[in-house]
Design an enzyme around this catalytic site. Structure first.
Site, short mmCIF file in Angstrom:
data_model
loop_
_atom_site.label_atom_id
_atom_site.label_comp_id
_atom_site.label_asym_id
_atom_site.label_seq_id
_atom_site.Cartn_x
_atom_site.Cartn_y
_atom_site.Cartn_z
N TYR A 140 0.84 -1.21 0.00
CA TYR A 140 0.00 0.00 0.00
C TYR A 140 0.88 1.26 0.00
O TYR A 140 0.63 2.20 -0.75
CB TYR A 140 -0.87 -0.05 1.25
N LYS A 144 1.08 4.23 -2.86
CA LYS A 144 0.64 5.59 -2.53
C LYS A 144 1.78 6.60 -2.73
O LYS A 144 1.55 7.71 -3.20
CB LYS A 144 0.15 5.64 -1.08
N LYS A 191 -16.84 -4.96 17.64
CA LYS A 191 -16.59 -5.94 18.71
C LYS A 191 -17.32 -5.54 20.00
O LYS A 191 -17.86 -6.39 20.70
CB LYS A 191 -15.09 -5.99 19.02
#
Ligand code: NAP
Ligand code: GDP
Length: 318
Positions: A140, A144, A191
């Protein structure tokens, strides 16, 4: 920028895109402007022909480029190769189509997690390429970083005004609340929601010690529209809360528990990775442009996001 502009937002159905759409519809749209918010259903931006067809159809004058393969630490650890390849393809297709269609300005979105792993703090805009990124998300990060390289190349060779912003960890309504793939705050909200329903313990992954600067998606949206209209540099600009607003994952988790009203047992599971310990970023450049910009307090933004998630539980991305 004046009326008659057509602003194309790639990734317009995601966390940041939805926040921009909300603000544009509520208060930021100027007379004569047309805003187009794209989803992947409008065309796969990894495909050059599909990307060209989108630009042909909408003929934008300006582009906010958000579309990307995005995920939290644990999705990055599993799919570094996909993050690298898909994001390189998407970015190259969007920037080259914008060039071919004579788009006046493109604002793309980088991230503070792409900065060098070994660095001095606070990180600033000059340090993007100063050393290897953290190994957890190198795919990533390199994809980028290339956007910044491409922006400079289009400026130098073609005189284009393509730039980028560098936000810190974003969260807000319409986030990805998936507990395996998403970022830490939406993951913890999901969660906490389930733990409250079931009475099971609430589990925080990692040591809880890493530090993060979180930006509310609606604050980021306002800053991105400002960048589109007012920011004229090719060099990137960090969009971050102040350094004093950095919090530990443990403290951020407690804000989530307070917002949802969870009273049960809290467990720390440090068999999971911590990722980068911190990526403390300076917003000094932003403060030079906008000294009075007010960020939404983190506790308030967490409460608003939890309220949105609970109200939209059936349809939220999870
Ligand atoms: P998101 O919620 O995951 O949304 C991603 C968007 O990209 C969606 O609209 C998605 O369309 C679209 N998309 C993905 N792959 C595509 C493809 N192949 N073709 C066309 N569209 C595609 O992401 P986000 O969190 O809003 O992130 C927006 C930008 O901010 C990204 O560039 C990201 O790297 C950057 N950023 C995010 C964070 C964060 O913490 N979230 C932090 C820093 C920077 P569908 O809805 O149709 O799938
Ligand atoms: P990052 O900021 O790019 O590292 O990505 P994340 O938003 O996924 O945050 C990761 C940090 O939060 C790491 O220190 C994780 O150990 C910690 N963390 C704690 N619980 C969770 C969780 O449920 N999901 C995620 N994604 N991270 C968690």
């Amino acid at each position: 920028m004046s009326g008659g502009n057509i602003i194309l937002v790639t990734g317009g159905t995601g966390l940041v895109g939805k926040a921009i759409q909300t603000l544009v519809e509520k208060e930021l749209k100027r007379p004569g402007e047309t805003w187009v918010f794209l989803s992947s259903k409008d065309g796969d931006l990894t495909d050059p022909a599909a990307t060209r067809a989108i630009f042909e159809r909408h003929r934008p004058t300006h582009v906010i480029h958000l579309a990307a393969m995005v995920g939290g630490l644990f999705r990055n650890l599993r799919y570094n190769c996909d993050f690298l390849r898909k994001n390189i393809l998407i970015n190259d297709n969007v920037l080259e189509s914008a060039h071919q269609h004579d788009v006046q300005k493109v604002v793309s979105c980088l991230s503070t997690c792409i900065f060098p792993d070994k660095t001095s703090y606070p990180i600033d805009e000059t340090m993007v390429h100063n050393g290897p990124p953290h190994p957890s998300n190198f795919g990533y990060s390199h994809a980028k970083r290339l956007v910044d390289v491409q922006n400079r190349a289009y400026a130098q060779q073609h005189g284009r005004r393509f730039t980028s912003v560098i936000p810190t960890n974003v969260f807000g309504p319409h986030d990805n609340f998936n507990m395996q793939d998403g970022h830490v705050l939406p993951g913890l909200m999901h969660k906490a929601y389930l733990a409250k329903q079931s009475g099971e313990p609430f589990v925080i992954w990692g040591t809880g010690r890493p530090l993060r600067q979180f930006i509310y998606s609606l604050d980021l949206a306002r800053l991105m529209v400002w960048a589109l209209r007012e920011y004229t540099e090719v060099d990137p600009i960090i969009l971050s809360v102040d350094e004093s607003d950095e919090v530990s994952i443990r403290d951020a988790a407690q804000m989530v528990l307070d917002a949802i009203g969870f009273q049960g047992q809290v467990v720390q599971d440090d068999s999971h990775a911590d990722g980068q310990y911190k990526k403390t970023a300076s917003n000094a450049k932003l403060r030079r442009y906008l000294p009075d910009f007010q960020f939404t307090p983190l506790r308030q933004a967490v409460q608003e996001t939890v309220d949105w998630f609970v109200a939209n539980y059936d349809t939220a991305r999870k």
